[in-house]
Write a protein that holds these residues in place. Sequence first.
Motif, mmCIF file in Angstrom:
data_model
loop_
_atom_site.group_PDB
_atom_site.id
_atom_site.type_symbol
_atom_site.label_atom_id
_atom_site.label_comp_id
_atom_site.label_asym_id
_atom_site.label_seq_id
_atom_site.Cartn_x
_atom_site.Cartn_y
_atom_site.Cartn_z
ATOM 1 N N THR A 60 0.848 -1.207 -0.074
ATOM 2 C CA THR A 60 -0.142 0.232 0.062
ATOM 3 C C THR A 60 0.954 1.226 0.173
ATOM 4 O O THR A 60 2.134 1.254 0.460
ATOM 5 N N ASP A 61 0.155 2.395 -0.430
ATOM 6 C CA ASP A 61 0.997 3.576 -0.226
ATOM 7 C C ASP A 61 1.359 4.135 0.973
ATOM 8 O O ASP A 61 1.960 5.231 1.172
ATOM 9 N N LYS A 88 1.063 4.063 -6.413
ATOM 10 C CA LYS A 88 2.332 4.209 -6.743
ATOM 11 C C LYS A 88 2.864 2.874 -7.094
ATOM 12 O O LYS A 88 2.540 1.733 -6.712
ATOM 13 N N LEU A 89 3.897 2.854 -7.916
ATOM 14 C CA LEU A 89 4.771 1.725 -8.318
ATOM 15 C C LEU A 89 5.452 1.233 -7.137
ATOM 16 O O LEU A 89 5.815 1.947 -6.417
ATOM 17 N N HIS A 90 5.176 -0.282 -6.672
ATOM 18 C CA HIS A 90 5.998 -0.876 -5.487
ATOM 19 C C HIS A 90 6.490 -2.134 -6.256
ATOM 20 O O HIS A 90 6.413 -2.584 -7.383
ATOM 21 N N PRO A 125 0.570 0.156 -10.167
ATOM 22 C CA PRO A 125 -0.413 0.672 -9.224
ATOM 23 C C PRO A 125 -1.669 -0.269 -9.741
ATOM 24 O O PRO A 125 -1.915 -0.432 -10.931
ATOM 25 N N ARG A 126 -2.442 -0.713 -8.713
ATOM 26 C CA ARG A 126 -3.762 -1.459 -8.676
ATOM 27 C C ARG A 126 -3.661 -2.748 -9.695
ATOM 28 O O ARG A 126 -4.419 -3.243 -10.052
#
Length: 163
Positions: A60-61, A88-90, A125-126
């Motif tokens: 999560t962000d 955001k990219l993780h 993201p997502r």
Amino acid sequence: MIRRPFQMVWLSAALAGLAPPVLAHTHTPAQAATQPAEQTAWGIAGSTDASVRSIEIRMTDDMRFTPASIRVKQGETIRFVISNAGRKLHEMVIGTPGAIAEHAALMKKFPKMEHADAWMAHVLPRQRGELLWHFNRPGSFEFACLVGNHYAQGMRGMIEVTP
């Protein structure tokens, strides 16, 4: 006069060819399928031929993984099913605490560095991603997101591999 602009265009093109490649933080799947498996201190790329247990990981962000602590038995192959619930990219990178800290320092120095190895998964993201890892060494290992300053903000977890 016409010759001079042509020479400038040619010179610019030639110099561009000498520039080092642009490094970018890629979000492509790990290259485990195209590269031979590399034994690391924290294990080796998993194989779907082995018995596989799935563990879902949520990013999560707020710079957290859920769960943040995982127990695995030595010899287990784990399919991490990773969902990025943020905007955001993780990424999820597995390693020893020293390897994670070293990689984090390198990412801080070269934030757009391209890298894709079997022990990491970049998730847009997502979106969802997977990481297949065989834990053939006992010990305490970490997983972390090394994108931007996510690691410094606490985006990390622990994997305990018991004999």
